[in-house]
Design a protein around this motif. Structure first.
Motif, short mmCIF file in Angstrom:
data_model
loop_
_atom_site.label_atom_id
_atom_site.label_comp_id
_atom_site.label_asym_id
_atom_site.label_seq_id
_atom_site.Cartn_x
_atom_site.Cartn_y
_atom_site.Cartn_z
N GLY A 87 0.87 -1.28 0.08
CA GLY A 87 -0.12 0.48 0.06
C GLY A 87 0.50 1.20 0.02
N ALA A 88 2.00 1.41 0.74
CA ALA A 88 3.19 2.47 0.68
C ALA A 88 3.88 2.27 -0.20
CB ALA A 88 3.32 2.90 1.89
N LEU A 89 3.96 1.54 -1.71
CA LEU A 89 5.06 1.31 -1.71
C LEU A 89 4.80 1.74 -3.67
CD1 LEU A 89 6.16 -2.47 -1.32
CD2 LEU A 89 6.94 0.18 -0.01
N ASP A 90 5.47 2.60 -3.67
CA ASP A 90 5.65 2.43 -5.35
C ASP A 90 5.62 1.61 -6.05
OD1 ASP A 90 8.65 1.22 -5.72
OD2 ASP A 90 9.24 3.55 -6.00
N SER A 91 5.30 1.26 -7.52
CA SER A 91 5.39 -0.06 -8.49
C SER A 91 6.61 -0.88 -8.68
CB SER A 91 4.11 0.56 -9.91
OG SER A 91 5.46 1.18 -10.28
N ASN A 92 7.67 -0.25 -8.83
CA ASN A 92 8.56 -0.99 -8.73
C ASN A 92 8.81 -1.14 -7.55
OD1 ASN A 92 11.28 -1.58 -10.60
ND2 ASN A 92 12.56 -0.78 -9.20
N ALA A 93 8.57 -0.97 -6.31
CA ALA A 93 9.38 -1.57 -5.31
C ALA A 93 8.16 -2.00 -5.00
CB ALA A 93 9.42 -0.75 -4.54
N SER A 94 6.55 -2.45 -5.20
CA SER A 94 5.97 -2.99 -5.38
C SER A 94 5.86 -4.76 -5.71
CB SER A 94 4.44 -2.25 -5.77
OG SER A 94 3.67 -3.50 -5.48
N THR A 95 6.39 -4.50 -7.38
CA THR A 95 6.35 -5.24 -7.75
C THR A 95 7.29 -6.46 -7.61
OG1 THR A 95 5.52 -4.75 -10.48
CG2 THR A 95 7.42 -6.68 -10.28
N GLN A 96 8.48 -5.74 -6.53
CA GLN A 96 9.72 -6.28 -6.14
C GLN A 96 9.47 -7.35 -4.87
OE1 GLN A 96 13.33 -3.86 -5.59
NE2 GLN A 96 13.53 -3.69 -7.76
N ALA A 105 -5.82 -5.05 -7.19
CA ALA A 105 -5.97 -6.37 -8.05
C ALA A 105 -4.56 -6.28 -8.66
CB ALA A 105 -6.66 -6.14 -9.44
N TYR A 106 -3.86 -6.22 -9.22
CA TYR A 106 -2.04 -6.33 -9.35
C TYR A 106 -1.38 -7.11 -8.66
CZ TYR A 106 2.62 -6.16 -11.14
OH TYR A 106 4.16 -6.27 -11.42
N ALA A 107 -1.45 -6.82 -7.04
CA ALA A 107 -0.83 -7.16 -5.80
C ALA A 107 -1.82 -8.41 -5.69
CB ALA A 107 -1.00 -6.94 -4.93
N ALA A 108 -2.98 -8.56 -5.95
CA ALA A 108 -3.85 -9.92 -5.73
C ALA A 108 -3.92 -11.43 -6.73
CB ALA A 108 -5.33 -9.66 -5.74
N SER A 109 -2.75 -10.69 -7.97
CA SER A 109 -2.32 -11.31 -9.40
C SER A 109 -1.99 -12.52 -9.09
CB SER A 109 -2.07 -10.66 -9.99
OG SER A 109 -1.53 -10.01 -10.43
N TYR A 110 -0.78 -12.23 -7.75
CA TYR A 110 0.33 -12.68 -7.25
C TYR A 110 -0.19 -14.34 -6.48
CZ TYR A 110 4.08 -9.93 -9.32
OH TYR A 110 4.51 -9.44 -10.50
N CYS A 111 -1.99 -14.25 -5.87
CA CYS A 111 -1.64 -15.19 -5.38
C CYS A 111 -2.18 -16.51 -6.11
CB CYS A 111 -3.37 -14.67 -4.57
SG CYS A 111 -2.55 -12.91 -2.80
#
Length: 259
Positions: free
Chosen positions: A173-182, A205-211
């Motif tokens: 939630g507090a991360l930019d897209s690059n840090a979030s993906t990592q 939804a992007y984060a959830a797609s890793y589940c």
């Protein structure tokens, strides 16, 4: 095989008499060992309340939660604290690192509290910092880290004790897209390698797609479950967005640099 986590008819009610609000309405589901489960839904749907009940942060009004066969709703406060220390891991949006401790000291803190032997602690530390790519940061302090580095440190701390279940509340939630993906890639890898069961609340939804599975919560109940199965992450992401379009709870993160 018995599920590692089992939620049975859990309800959470706030207020009394005429001012009653039902946050969780008789939710039941099982989670097998090693599964990576996402929990999604509109704001106020009850997803964080559900996570808090499962992780012992909050108490259910009724129902049971079993983790490794133990009904955590029946534990005394003392036994609950011991169970939490030995069996559960946590990753929060706010990192919750101790500023006066180095990265290494923060990460090994759960093992230190459990009084594990020094050589065991060192071996686990080396393995986990390699997995989360923060080896070179071991002697730094949280104030010297970026947001992404802080969250990877928090994730390493959560995984190092090999918890039965790891709970993540909006970890990107507090991360930019690059840090979030990592972070998500490392969580996915750690989940696969360590076989740690992960439950993650997210509005992204992007984060959830890793589940591997998504539980969509609406008005305190499970609206639908979505399984990744053999789908690619891109196809799974589209399915997630389709459900969110129906129930609400989508955000703009997917358009903010995620690919």
């Amino acid at each position: 095989m018995d599920p590692i986590l089992s939620v049975k008819h859990v309800r959470k009610i706030y207020g009394t008499n005429e001012a009653v609000s039902t946050a969780i309405n008789s939710i039941s589901f099982d989670v097998p060992k090693g599964e990576f489960v996402g929990i999604m839904g509109p704001s106020g749907a009850g997803k964080s309340t559900l996570l808090n009940i499962m992780s012992t942060i909050d108490e259910a009004s009724s129902g049971d939660v079993f983790i490794e066969g133990v009904d955590i709703t029946q534990l005394s406060e003392k036994k609950m604290a011991q169970f939490r220390k030995e069996k559960l891991g946590f990753i929060f949006q706010e990192y919750n690192l101790i500023d006066t401790l180095t990265v290494k000291e923060n990460i090994i803190l759960p093992l230190t509290i459990m009084k594990q032997k020094r050589q065991i602690i060192e071996a686990k530390f080396q393995r986990i910092v390699k997995a989360f790519r923060i080896t070179e940061m071991a002697e730094r302090y949280p104030s010297e880290l970026s947001g992404g580095q802080k969250q990877r440190t928090a994730a390493a701390r959560a995984f190092i004790s090999n918890p039965a279940v790891l709970f993540a509340d909006e970890p990107t939630g507090a991360l930019d897209s690059n840090a979030s993906t990592q972070l998500l890639q490392m969580l996915e890898q750690a989940n696969e390698v360590e076989k740690t069961t992960v439950l993650m609340v997210t509005h992204d939804a992007y984060a959830a797609s890793y589940c591997q599975r998504i539980l969509f919560i609406k008005d305190g109940s499970i609206f639908i479950e979505l399984y990744k199965g053999g789908k690619s992450r891109q196809v799974f992401l589209k399915s997630i967005l389709d459900v969110l379009a129906v129930i609400g709870g989508a955000n703009d993160d997917f358009s903010n640099g995620h690919t």
